[in-house]
Design a protein around this motif. Sequence first.
Motif, PDB file in Angstrom:
ATOM      1  N   ILE A 101     -25.558  20.998  76.100  1.00  0.00           N
ATOM      2  CA  ILE A 101     -26.576  21.946  75.652  1.00  0.00           C
ATOM      3  C   ILE A 101     -26.408  22.233  74.160  1.00  0.00           C
ATOM      4  N   LYS A 102     -25.143  22.380  73.721  1.00  0.00           N
ATOM      5  CA  LYS A 102     -24.894  22.607  72.293  1.00  0.00           C
ATOM      6  C   LYS A 102     -25.423  21.449  71.457  1.00  0.00           C
ATOM      7  N   GLU A 103     -25.139  20.226  71.927  1.00  0.00           N
ATOM      8  CA  GLU A 103     -25.630  19.053  71.206  1.00  0.00           C
ATOM      9  C   GLU A 103     -27.151  19.015  71.230  1.00  0.00           C
ATOM     10  N   GLY A 104     -27.720  19.450  72.358  1.00  0.00           N
ATOM     11  CA  GLY A 104     -29.176  19.510  72.453  1.00  0.00           C
ATOM     12  C   GLY A 104     -29.761  20.515  71.482  1.00  0.00           C
ATOM     13  N   MET A 105     -29.049  21.628  71.286  1.00  0.00           N
ATOM     14  CA  MET A 105     -29.508  22.648  70.335  1.00  0.00           C
ATOM     15  C   MET A 105     -29.504  22.100  68.909  1.00  0.00           C
ATOM     16  N   GLU A 107     -29.791  18.948  68.107  1.00  0.00           N
ATOM     17  CA  GLU A 107     -30.886  17.974  68.046  1.00  0.00           C
ATOM     18  C   GLU A 107     -32.226  18.695  67.925  1.00  0.00           C
ATOM     19  N   LEU A 108     -32.363  19.816  68.642  1.00  0.00           N
ATOM     20  CA  LEU A 108     -33.590  20.606  68.564  1.00  0.00           C
ATOM     21  C   LEU A 108     -33.816  21.097  67.140  1.00  0.00           C
ATOM     22  N   TYR A 109     -32.751  21.606  66.511  1.00  0.00           N
ATOM     23  CA  TYR A 109     -32.871  22.108  65.131  1.00  0.00           C
ATOM     24  C   TYR A 109     -33.332  21.005  64.184  1.00  0.00           C
ATOM     25  N   GLU A 110     -32.739  19.809  64.335  1.00  0.00           N
ATOM     26  CA  GLU A 110     -33.104  18.695  63.463  1.00  0.00           C
ATOM     27  C   GLU A 110     -34.555  18.276  63.686  1.00  0.00           C
ATOM     28  N   LEU A 111     -34.989  18.259  64.948  1.00  0.00           N
ATOM     29  CA  LEU A 111     -36.376  17.920  65.250  1.00  0.00           C
ATOM     30  C   LEU A 111     -37.337  18.974  64.696  1.00  0.00           C
ATOM     31  N   ARG A 133     -50.846  27.036  64.666  1.00  0.00           N
ATOM     32  CA  ARG A 133     -50.123  28.117  65.346  1.00  0.00           C
ATOM     33  C   ARG A 133     -49.150  27.542  66.375  1.00  0.00           C
ATOM     34  N   VAL A 134     -49.557  26.442  67.021  1.00  0.00           N
ATOM     35  CA  VAL A 134     -48.670  25.787  67.984  1.00  0.00           C
ATOM     36  C   VAL A 134     -47.423  25.276  67.274  1.00  0.00           C
ATOM     37  N   ILE A 135     -47.634  24.622  66.125  1.00  0.00           N
ATOM     38  CA  ILE A 135     -46.503  24.086  65.361  1.00  0.00           C
ATOM     39  C   ILE A 135     -45.597  25.212  64.887  1.00  0.00           C
ATOM     40  N   GLU A 136     -46.194  26.294  64.433  1.00  0.00           N
ATOM     41  CA  GLU A 136     -45.391  27.432  63.971  1.00  0.00           C
ATOM     42  C   GLU A 136     -44.517  27.966  65.106  1.00  0.00           C
ATOM     43  N   GLY A 137     -45.097  28.030  66.311  1.00  0.00           N
ATOM     44  CA  GLY A 137     -44.317  28.493  67.457  1.00  0.00           C
ATOM     45  C   GLY A 137     -43.174  27.550  67.793  1.00  0.00           C
ATOM     46  N   LEU A 138     -43.437  26.256  67.661  1.00  0.00           N
ATOM     47  CA  LEU A 138     -42.403  25.265  67.974  1.00  0.00           C
ATOM     48  C   LEU A 138     -41.243  25.298  66.984  1.00  0.00           C
ATOM     49  N   VAL A 139     -41.548  25.413  65.705  1.00  0.00           N
ATOM     50  CA  VAL A 139     -40.483  25.352  64.695  1.00  0.00           C
ATOM     51  C   VAL A 139     -39.736  26.672  64.554  1.00  0.00           C
ATOM     52  N   THR A 140     -40.281  27.734  65.121  1.00  0.00           N
ATOM     53  CA  THR A 140     -39.609  29.041  65.005  1.00  0.00           C
ATOM     54  C   THR A 140     -38.930  29.468  66.305  1.00  0.00           C
ATOM     55  N   THR A 141     -38.994  28.619  67.329  1.00  0.00           N
ATOM     56  CA  THR A 141     -38.327  28.941  68.594  1.00  0.00           C
ATOM     57  C   THR A 141     -36.820  28.743  68.433  1.00  0.00           C
ATOM     58  N   THR A 142     -36.060  29.780  68.703  1.00  0.00           N
ATOM     59  CA  THR A 142     -34.601  29.721  68.540  1.00  0.00           C
ATOM     60  C   THR A 142     -33.914  29.542  69.889  1.00  0.00           C
ATOM     61  N   PRO A 143     -32.666  29.086  69.885  1.00  0.00           N
ATOM     62  CA  PRO A 143     -31.908  28.963  71.139  1.00  0.00           C
ATOM     63  C   PRO A 143     -31.832  30.285  71.907  1.00  0.00           C
ATOM     64  N   ASP A 144     -31.707  31.400  71.181  1.00  0.00           N
ATOM     65  CA  ASP A 144     -31.649  32.703  71.852  1.00  0.00           C
ATOM     66  C   ASP A 144     -32.924  32.970  72.637  1.00  0.00           C
ATOM     67  N   GLU A 145     -34.067  32.589  72.056  1.00  0.00           N
ATOM     68  CA  GLU A 145     -35.337  32.791  72.746  1.00  0.00           C
ATOM     69  C   GLU A 145     -35.418  31.931  73.997  1.00  0.00           C
ATOM     70  N   ILE A 146     -34.891  30.709  73.913  1.00  0.00           N
ATOM     71  CA  ILE A 146     -34.895  29.821  75.074  1.00  0.00           C
ATOM     72  C   ILE A 146     -34.053  30.422  76.191  1.00  0.00           C
ATOM     73  N   VAL A 147     -32.883  30.949  75.830  1.00  0.00           N
ATOM     74  CA  VAL A 147     -32.007  31.579  76.818  1.00  0.00           C
ATOM     75  C   VAL A 147     -32.707  32.764  77.468  1.00  0.00           C
ATOM     76  N   GLU A 148     -33.379  33.586  76.664  1.00  0.00           N
ATOM     77  CA  GLU A 148     -34.096  34.744  77.205  1.00  0.00           C
ATOM     78  C   GLU A 148     -35.228  34.309  78.124  1.00  0.00           C
ATOM     79  N   ASP A 149     -35.895  33.209  77.786  1.00  0.00           N
ATOM     80  CA  ASP A 149     -36.967  32.687  78.640  1.00  0.00           C
ATOM     81  C   ASP A 149     -36.412  32.243  79.989  1.00  0.00           C
ATOM     82  N   VAL A 150     -35.248  31.564  79.955  1.00  0.00           N
ATOM     83  CA  VAL A 150     -34.625  31.106  81.194  1.00  0.00           C
ATOM     84  C   VAL A 150     -34.257  32.305  82.069  1.00  0.00           C
TER      85      VAL A 150
END
Length: 201
Positions: A101-105, A107-111, A133-150
């Motif tokens: 997951i850390k490595e995925g994070m 990779e996510l940042y680089e993407l 607006r979709v792109i802005e949402g994608l590039v501003t999504t942080t790992p913390d937000e993903i954890v909160e969504d889960v």
Amino acid sequence: MVDEGLDREGDRWVAENVKRLREQRSWSQSELARRMVAAGATNYNQMTVSRTEKGERTVSVGELLILAKVLETFVIDLLQSPPANDIVELSYAVQNKIQSIKEGMEELYELQLTLALKADSYPFGKTLPPFERVIEGLVTTTPDEIVEDVKADRAEKIEIDRLRDDKRLKREDPIAELEHEKGPFVTAMMEVYGVLDPEAS
């Protein structure tokens, strides 16, 4: 003086662990024997493996070292009780998943950065504001937000489960099912995932 009961129990643990690790690799007893000989064991054959796995013989220290090498494990893993080994294996699995997951994070940042750079150089103008607006949402999504969504998704599933009348369907969350028999580790996990109110524990 070594307690004979403990000695026999140790032989049984080695027997069960050797069999478990051999079967995990889909090796026959003859294949394990062949690999043991190739690794330096002498007078080792299928019957030796069979007697070892039945606990009918005591494994020497030198043999343990070769077994650990051939089975790609640690000597301590061969000597531990099977339940302890289950915990060790699960610990490794969780560690590997966390690392993944850390490595995925990363990779996510680089993407995200690559997408942001390319999007900044693209002349969107007024033609694709929703896509911007979709792109802005994608590039501003942080790992913390993903954890909160889960955590939110899991809490929602549990709430839906609690509202169901059919008990056969009340198996959405394996942690929630353990609430009546939770120990300190399950309690800690339930608190982190929002399954349990910390003040109620």
